[in-house]
Design an enzyme around this catalytic site. Structure first.
Site, PDB file in Angstrom:
ATOM      1  N   GLU A  55     -39.006 -23.180  22.237  1.00 17.28           N
ATOM      2  CA  GLU A  55     -39.404 -23.187  23.470  1.00 17.28           C
ATOM      3  C   GLU A  55     -40.561 -22.653  24.044  1.00 17.28           C
ATOM      4  O   GLU A  55     -41.111 -23.070  25.038  1.00 17.28           O
ATOM      5  CB  GLU A  55     -38.082 -22.376  24.416  1.00 17.28           C
ATOM      6  N   CYS A  87     -35.727 -16.588  24.790  1.00 10.10           N
ATOM      7  CA  CYS A  87     -36.197 -17.774  25.175  1.00 10.10           C
ATOM      8  C   CYS A  87     -35.822 -18.133  26.354  1.00 10.10           C
ATOM      9  O   CYS A  87     -36.322 -18.755  27.291  1.00 10.10           O
ATOM     10  CB  CYS A  87     -35.996 -18.920  24.157  1.00 10.10           C
ATOM     11  N   SER A 225     -23.967 -12.567 -16.465  1.00  8.03           N
ATOM     12  CA  SER A 225     -23.141 -11.303 -16.726  1.00  8.03           C
ATOM     13  C   SER A 225     -23.649 -10.265 -17.727  1.00  8.03           C
ATOM     14  O   SER A 225     -23.716  -9.052 -17.192  1.00  8.03           O
ATOM     15  CB  SER A 225     -21.709 -11.976 -16.946  1.00  8.03           C
ATOM     16  N   GLY A 295     -24.930 -25.814 -15.328  1.00 14.03           N
ATOM     17  CA  GLY A 295     -24.186 -26.795 -16.109  1.00 14.03           C
ATOM     18  C   GLY A 295     -23.043 -26.633 -15.613  1.00 14.03           C
ATOM     19  O   GLY A 295     -22.406 -26.229 -14.691  1.00 14.03           O
ATOM     20  N   THR A 297     -20.358 -25.203 -16.823  1.00 15.49           N
ATOM     21  CA  THR A 297     -19.369 -24.166 -16.712  1.00 15.49           C
ATOM     22  C   THR A 297     -19.529 -23.339 -15.416  1.00 15.49           C
ATOM     23  O   THR A 297     -18.390 -23.199 -14.652  1.00 15.49           O
ATOM     24  CB  THR A 297     -20.149 -22.746 -17.705  1.00 15.49           C
TER      25      THR A 297
END
Length: 363
Positions: A55, A87, A225, A295, A297
């Site tokens: 704007e 705005c 992990s 992948g 998994t």
């Protein structure tokens, strides 16, 4: 309620908003045009966070001509002070007579308040024109604001029989160069590209945007992990890498941090990374859209936990056989109600391959 002229100008505002596809995150993509007597007075689009909103660009272009004009905005004008002023206040100060809004802002700090402020100032406000297109453009922003989780899009390049790699892990290249280039555009629009440690160890991919012009690289995210990632992994080059782990290893964490990576421990209690916690954390970091390039998994885990919103599949005209690796390890299903159902959104040919976009049902 809306005229042909309204549709014309909102379509132009949406085209402007799309110019911010690669740059506005974590902010939404927004476009604005100012019109009076069917004449364009000014236009603009939000280019990047911290800079003026759409704007403001349009108002600056229009100058004093904005008095009595109609503003077409793809998202409800903000009414709160953030990194930039509201705005809604700027539109009121400019003296616009009417504001046409594509969709209400899902941000609870704004939702409905911007439109209310405009109406209170005597400005005519109409909301809902081309709302579906505006929502699609900001699907990740809507997801983050309404459920505190990004929009998760899983990408896979695979054979006609759904195989993503040979049994020995070889996967380069199943799909053609046109499909691989197309993936770069999806990376560029994403706030983060997420993968698993097995993919990093197997492919040593960088997962950055290449071959197209973009000023912003997505955050690269690795789920690891046990922090098995090698310090020499290419994905660690150049910074901008976030690693989620589950088993604390102070020495490895310090090493990775010295290489510029951010390491966060989010264990699920079973020695794995908590996937829901990861997505919530990415939302807190301002991620709207997350592209998963992983992948079978990780793809399977995300699908089983109901965390995937959309599949981005590149289907090559070839067969790799039942000994090759599949795209998602869903386990042995014994009932049809355990299946993952999809809804077709788009199918098109990209080079020699088919690109399929499908939403996960009930999302």
């Amino acid at each position: 309620m809306f005229s042909a002229e309204d549709n014309k100008w909102m379509a132009q505002a949406l085209r402007l908003a799309e110019l911010g596809l690669y740059s506005t995150s974590p902010n939404p993509r927004v476009g604005c045009v100012l019109v009076r007597d069917e004449k364009l007075l000014g236009s603009g689009w939000h280019q990047r966070a911290g800079e003026p909103h759409a704007e403001i660009h349009a108002l600056r272009a229009a100058g004093e001509a904005a008095l009595g004009a109609t503003a077409y905005v793809t998202l409800e004008p903000c009414s709160h002070q953030g990194r930039t002023p509201p705005c809604a206040d700027a539109l009121i100060a400019a003296g616009v007579a009417r504001v046409v809004v594509a969709m209400q802002d899902p941000n609870p700090l704004v939702s409905g308040q911007g439109n209310a402020k405009l109406r209170a100032a005597g400005i005519q406000v109409a909301c809902g024109l081309m709302e579906a297109a505006a929502r699609a453009l900001n699907i990740g922003f809507v997801a983050r604001m309404t459920r505190a989780r990004p929009w998760v899009r899983c990408k896979a390049g695979m054979s006609l029989d759904g195989r993503t790699a040979l049994a020995n892990g070889v996967s380069q290249w199943i799909t053609g160069p046109e499909a691989r280039l197309d993936v770069q555009h999806w990376r560029a629009r994403s706030c983060a590209v997420l993968t698993g440690i097995n993919t990093v160890l197997a492919d040593d991919a960088q997962l950055n945007v290449r071959e197209i012009d973009t000023q912003r690289q997505p955050l690269r995210v690795v789920l690891d992990s046990q922090l098995r990632i090698s310090p020499d992994a290419r994905i660690l080059q150049g910074g901008g890498v976030l690693i989620y782990g589950a088993l604390h290893n102070a020495r490895k964490i310090a090493l990775l941090q010295d290489l510029g990576a951010t390491v966060v421990m989010l264990p699920d209690g079973y020695g794995r990374v908590d996937l829901k916690a990861v997505l919530h954390d990415l939302a807190l970091r301002g991620c709207n859209e997350v592209l998963v390039e992983a992948g079978g998994t990780l793809n399977g885990s995300l699908l089983r936990e109901g965390l995937v919103d959309e599949m981005l599949l590149y289907l090559a005209p070839q067969l790799l056989g039942d000994a090759a690796q599949g795209m998602a390890q869903l386990g042995k299903l014994t009932r049809m109600d355990q299946r993952v159902e999809l809804i077709w959104e788009e199918v098109r040919q990209v080079g020699k391959d088919l690109r399929i976009i499908a939403r996960v049902k009930n999302k």
